[in-house]
Design a protein around this motif. Structure first.
Motif, PDB file in Angstrom:
ATOM      1  N   GLN A   1      40.491 -21.643 -76.800  1.00 46.42           N
ATOM      2  CA  GLN A   1      41.907 -21.302 -76.667  1.00 46.42           C
ATOM      3  C   GLN A   1      42.743 -22.549 -76.384  1.00 46.42           C
ATOM      4  OE1 GLN A   1      39.553 -19.313 -75.469  1.00 46.42           O
ATOM      5  NE2 GLN A   1      40.096 -17.189 -75.904  1.00 46.42           N
ATOM      6  N   SER A   2      42.224 -23.432 -75.527  1.00 52.20           N
ATOM      7  CA  SER A   2      42.957 -24.663 -75.203  1.00 52.20           C
ATOM      8  C   SER A   2      43.161 -25.501 -76.457  1.00 52.20           C
ATOM      9  CB  SER A   2      42.181 -25.501 -74.177  1.00 52.20           C
ATOM     10  OG  SER A   2      41.882 -24.740 -73.037  1.00 52.20           O
ATOM     11  N   GLN A   3      42.121 -25.574 -77.242  1.00 50.64           N
ATOM     12  CA  GLN A   3      42.187 -26.394 -78.457  1.00 50.64           C
ATOM     13  C   GLN A   3      43.227 -25.839 -79.425  1.00 50.64           C
ATOM     14  OE1 GLN A   3      38.105 -26.170 -79.659  1.00 50.64           O
ATOM     15  NE2 GLN A   3      37.407 -27.326 -77.858  1.00 50.64           N
ATOM     16  N   GLN A   4      43.211 -24.542 -79.607  1.00 46.34           N
ATOM     17  CA  GLN A   4      44.168 -23.923 -80.528  1.00 46.34           C
ATOM     18  C   GLN A   4      45.600 -24.084 -80.030  1.00 46.34           C
ATOM     19  OE1 GLN A   4      43.212 -22.722 -83.531  1.00 46.34           O
ATOM     20  NE2 GLN A   4      41.268 -23.576 -82.835  1.00 46.34           N
ATOM     21  N   ARG A   5      45.780 -23.909 -78.728  1.00 43.39           N
ATOM     22  CA  ARG A   5      47.139 -24.003 -78.183  1.00 43.39           C
ATOM     23  C   ARG A   5      47.662 -25.428 -78.303  1.00 43.39           C
ATOM     24  NH1 ARG A   5      46.075 -19.407 -73.372  1.00 43.39           N
ATOM     25  NH2 ARG A   5      45.386 -17.923 -74.955  1.00 43.39           N
ATOM     26  N   LYS A   6      46.786 -26.375 -78.103  1.00 38.52           N
ATOM     27  CA  LYS A   6      47.168 -27.784 -78.269  1.00 38.52           C
ATOM     28  C   LYS A   6      47.594 -28.037 -79.716  1.00 38.52           C
ATOM     29  CE  LYS A   6      47.276 -32.316 -77.634  1.00 38.52           C
ATOM     30  NZ  LYS A   6      48.646 -32.846 -77.415  1.00 38.52           N
ATOM     31  N   ARG A   7      46.859 -27.489 -80.617  1.00 38.53           N
ATOM     32  CA  ARG A   7      47.169 -27.632 -82.029  1.00 38.53           C
ATOM     33  C   ARG A   7      48.581 -27.108 -82.336  1.00 38.53           C
ATOM     34  NH1 ARG A   7      45.764 -25.455 -86.790  1.00 38.53           N
ATOM     35  NH2 ARG A   7      45.041 -23.484 -85.913  1.00 38.53           N
ATOM     36  N   GLY A   8      48.878 -25.934 -81.757  1.00 38.95           N
ATOM     37  CA  GLY A   8      50.197 -25.346 -81.973  1.00 38.95           C
ATOM     38  C   GLY A   8      51.303 -26.218 -81.409  1.00 38.95           C
ATOM     39  N   VAL A   9      51.050 -26.777 -80.237  1.00 41.11           N
ATOM     40  CA  VAL A   9      52.038 -27.650 -79.599  1.00 41.11           C
ATOM     41  C   VAL A   9      52.309 -28.864 -80.492  1.00 41.11           C
ATOM     42  CG1 VAL A   9      52.338 -29.291 -77.697  1.00 41.11           C
ATOM     43  CG2 VAL A   9      51.586 -26.958 -77.226  1.00 41.11           C
ATOM     44  N   ASP A  10      51.244 -29.458 -80.960  1.00 39.36           N
ATOM     45  CA  ASP A  10      51.387 -30.644 -81.801  1.00 39.36           C
ATOM     46  C   ASP A  10      52.146 -30.322 -83.090  1.00 39.36           C
ATOM     47  OD1 ASP A  10      50.094 -32.144 -79.935  1.00 39.36           O
ATOM     48  OD2 ASP A  10      48.132 -32.034 -80.906  1.00 39.36           O
ATOM     49  N   THR A  11      51.799 -29.192 -83.684  1.00 35.05           N
ATOM     50  CA  THR A  11      52.482 -28.781 -84.910  1.00 35.05           C
ATOM     51  C   THR A  11      53.985 -28.636 -84.671  1.00 35.05           C
ATOM     52  OG1 THR A  11      50.523 -27.503 -85.478  1.00 35.05           O
ATOM     53  CG2 THR A  11      52.507 -27.049 -86.752  1.00 35.05           C
ATOM     54  N   ALA A  12      54.323 -27.975 -83.582  1.00 39.32           N
ATOM     55  CA  ALA A  12      55.743 -27.730 -83.301  1.00 39.32           C
ATOM     56  C   ALA A  12      56.497 -29.052 -83.133  1.00 39.32           C
ATOM     57  CB  ALA A  12      55.889 -26.868 -82.053  1.00 39.32           C
ATOM     58  N   ILE A  13      55.873 -29.979 -82.405  1.00 39.18           N
ATOM     59  CA  ILE A  13      56.504 -31.289 -82.188  1.00 39.18           C
ATOM     60  C   ILE A  13      56.662 -32.014 -83.518  1.00 39.18           C
ATOM     61  CG2 ILE A  13      56.107 -33.611 -81.255  1.00 39.18           C
ATOM     62  CD1 ILE A  13      56.730 -32.032 -78.950  1.00 39.18           C
ATOM     63  N   ALA A  14      55.605 -31.978 -84.314  1.00 38.29           N
ATOM     64  CA  ALA A  14      55.630 -32.695 -85.593  1.00 38.29           C
ATOM     65  C   ALA A  14      56.697 -32.134 -86.529  1.00 38.29           C
ATOM     66  CB  ALA A  14      54.250 -32.605 -86.260  1.00 38.29           C
ATOM     67  N   ARG A  15      56.843 -30.834 -86.493  1.00 37.12           N
ATOM     68  CA  ARG A  15      57.808 -30.181 -87.382  1.00 37.12           C
ATOM     69  C   ARG A  15      59.247 -30.357 -86.920  1.00 37.12           C
ATOM     70  NH1 ARG A  15      55.202 -24.817 -88.319  1.00 37.12           N
ATOM     71  NH2 ARG A  15      53.558 -25.222 -89.827  1.00 37.12           N
ATOM     72  N   TRP A  16      59.409 -30.711 -85.669  1.00 40.98           N
ATOM     73  CA  TRP A  16      60.755 -30.750 -85.105  1.00 40.98           C
ATOM     74  C   TRP A  16      61.586 -31.842 -85.777  1.00 40.98           C
ATOM     75  CZ3 TRP A  16      63.849 -27.625 -82.986  1.00 40.98           C
ATOM     76  CH2 TRP A  16      65.019 -28.088 -82.365  1.00 40.98           C
ATOM     77  N   SER A  17      62.649 -31.387 -86.405  1.00 43.72           N
ATOM     78  CA  SER A  17      63.408 -32.333 -87.218  1.00 43.72           C
ATOM     79  C   SER A  17      64.609 -32.900 -86.473  1.00 43.72           C
ATOM     80  CB  SER A  17      63.870 -31.640 -88.502  1.00 43.72           C
ATOM     81  OG  SER A  17      64.545 -30.447 -88.187  1.00 43.72           O
ATOM     82  N   GLY A  18      64.822 -32.463 -85.267  1.00 46.90           N
ATOM     83  CA  GLY A  18      65.965 -32.969 -84.500  1.00 46.90           C
ATOM     84  C   GLY A  18      65.646 -34.336 -83.923  1.00 46.90           C
ATOM     85  N   LYS A  19      66.356 -34.677 -82.876  1.00 42.85           N
ATOM     86  CA  LYS A  19      66.093 -35.959 -82.232  1.00 42.85           C
ATOM     87  C   LYS A  19      64.660 -35.980 -81.710  1.00 42.85           C
ATOM     88  CE  LYS A  19      69.815 -35.713 -79.820  1.00 42.85           C
ATOM     89  NZ  LYS A  19      70.782 -35.830 -78.724  1.00 42.85           N
ATOM     90  N   GLU A  20      64.093 -37.142 -81.650  1.00 46.70           N
ATOM     91  CA  GLU A  20      62.681 -37.207 -81.282  1.00 46.70           C
ATOM     92  C   GLU A  20      62.413 -36.648 -79.877  1.00 46.70           C
ATOM     93  OE1 GLU A  20      61.187 -41.324 -79.513  1.00 46.70           O
ATOM     94  OE2 GLU A  20      62.183 -41.522 -81.455  1.00 46.70           O
TER      95      GLU A  20
END
Lengths: 332, 332
Positions: free
Chosen positions: B192-211
């Motif tokens: 579960q930790s691994q999957q949740r980390k993956r989701g967090v990273d994806t969201a950050i990577a996709r974020w197109s606003g200011k860094e």
DNA sequence: CTGAAAGCGCTTACAG
DNA sequence: CTGAAAGCGCTTACAG
């Protein structure tokens, strides 16, 4: 391709089905050589004994039924662990279900368990009437009451002495020097609330030191929300405010302490708080909660044990223990 | 005085045992007059059908086994309620037991359930290996995996998309304007930790606003205590401190918010907090927690349903939902 | 629509 | 110490 039965094992091992049965049941008369032969055959065909056939023949299953009010309640689940632990020494196992505090559901499940010829059932009764339980006891399925105040002549029971637990909490607060104490109790019609109130009153009455003042509030549930609301009301109405609060369970205590903190009160410096139950959360809080520990595991264990022992009806009461942690201190 | 059987009922009603059986099983060929006569006899003798005999004859019991890692875990218990709900429409019932996260205990219980000829078992696997489960599937007892990432060809499975849940939480915080966010994750080796980390990273990577800046900490458990410790560390090490925290479960979030409050931070004014799971406590807190809701009830319901439907193997993933409550706000 | 009878897979006296 | 056989209480073709 049917599942292999005792006959297949017997054929492969070159013995009779009776011998296979004796090996399975550890009857000591079988010669070692044959035991080995049978076990080898069992492994080879992947034999799994048919529990239904065994139960039908024996007349009683190796299961014990456990009926609780709510699967989400940590008490029942801790008790269930106790039951499991006790049963693990025998070949019995637990059949757990929730009555959802419904008398009808309880009657239904009781019949279901009876039809499965369970060795007995551990019941946390949903209502005051034990009619349905009485019925299956009459027909031969023993019942042990769990966390119930009833002590009928036909069923054993195990319970916790709520009154003495509450008294313990109050003595602790009085002993620390608190003289203005609030009691946030649960709903009036719940027997636990009544017993805890009784313990509180006894402790106050017995207190031989300077007179103590008690403010009692009955909340509408044993929840964090109710505790928070109760605390808000208390702080609005009571001047001077109490220096200590005894809550009828840990969730109420958590709610009360949240509200207290929001109002700028420090725990235990400005306000001492005692809970009841000792749920896992209690010791994990940022200020670990002083609370009355209920021996749920033991309760479950002993209930299962009474069932296995069978025979004589017995009513046992367990004593709760005070766990002093950091949420209580002398008044400042 | 033996328990009355179908024979006693038949004799009293003046019909054959076959007819009594037909009445019990609602076979529609019996005449109304006889149905009534049989039912009267059943009531009169207090007949309770022998489940063992029925199972032996039919070859399959009307029970469904449910094996969870821990009875004290509210998720499993909520899922268990879902299972119960689904089964209540049939004549099946739930046989619930805990593997205590032990692979040996799991194998043992699996065999026990198989010996009872359950219709199938819902399993939350204790380890990575599904060998024991595979074995009973091979012998004819269907298994549905519950909250497992494995998707073997022989067993259906239901699970929650942890990654998308975590992404939801991060999107919410980013959307509110937070640019310095901490992630208090569970132990690294838990899937579960691994999957949740993956989701967090994806969201950050996709974020197109200011860094946006992310600080990740792996805690050693999913507990309040770990959350409190993680928060303490975070506040000591990070300057400027993050304006929002995403916690890998609600207990961590509760611990973190306790520590934050003690340090004088107000939630959500000074710090936004998001949890994961949506345990009952989450909505009851003095500042109700914004969190990712896991549909445990539905998960349990669907798992039971897949078992009853039988036949085809299917792997279903449920989408968690963000529940926005009061613990999150734009950064001040 | 109904009854007589076989049989599910074990366990358990009983005879040897 | 072992095997043959009865029987636990149901369900289910089957014949009528």
């Amino acid at each position: 391709m049917n599942r292999p039965g005792i006959k297949d094992v017997a054929k492969l091992a070159g013995v009779s089905v009776g011998t296979v049965s004796n090996v399975i049941n550890n009857v000591p008369t079988v010669t070692p050589e044959r035991i080995e032969r049978v076990n080898a055959a069992i492994a080879q065909v992947g034999y799994v004994r048919n529990a239904a056939a065994k139960t039908l023949r024996r007349g009683v299953a190796s299961a014990v039924g456990v009926l609780v009010l709510d699967l989400n309640n940590p008490f029942f689940m801790e008790a269930a662990e106790g039951v499991t632990d006790c049963l693990s020494q025998t070949e019995s196992f637990m059949l757990l279900a929730s009555t959802q505090a419904s008398v009808e559901k309880e009657a239904e499940l009781l019949t279901l368990l009876e039809s499965h010829a369970v060795r007995g059932v551990l019941l946390s009764p949903a209502g005051a009437s034990l009619a349905a339980a009485e019925e299956i006891v009459q027909r031969g399925t023993p019942v042990v009451l769990f966390d119930s105040i009833a002590t009928p002549p036909t069923m054993s029971s195990v319970s916790v002495d709520d009154a003495s637990g509450a008294a313990l909490a109050m003595q602790h607060l009085l002993g620390l020097g608190h003289r203005r104490i609030a009691f946030l109790n649960g709903p009036e019609d719940v027997h636990q609330s009544q017993q805890r109130k009784r313990g509180v009153d006894t402790a106050i009455a017995r207190w031989s030191g300077k007179e103590a003042q008690l403010i009692t509030h009955n909340l509408d549930s044993y929840t964090i929300r109710a505790g928070a609301a109760g605390m808000t009301k208390l702080l609005a109405e009571q001047h001077p405010r109490p220096t200590a609060i005894f809550c009828a369970n840990d969730l109420i205590a958590i709610g009360a302490s949240m509200t207290a903190r929001e109002q700028g009160l420090r725990i235990p410096d400005d306000l001492s708080i005692v809970g009841f139950d000792d749920i896992a959360l209690a010791s994990q809080l940022s200020v670990p909660l002083t609370t009355v520990h209920q021996p749920m595991f033991q309760l479950g264990w002993r209930a299962a044990n009474l069932l296995l022992e069978g025979a004589i009806v017995r009513h046992e009461t367990f004593s709760p223990e005070l766990r002093v942690r950091r949420s209580t201190a002398p008044p400042s």
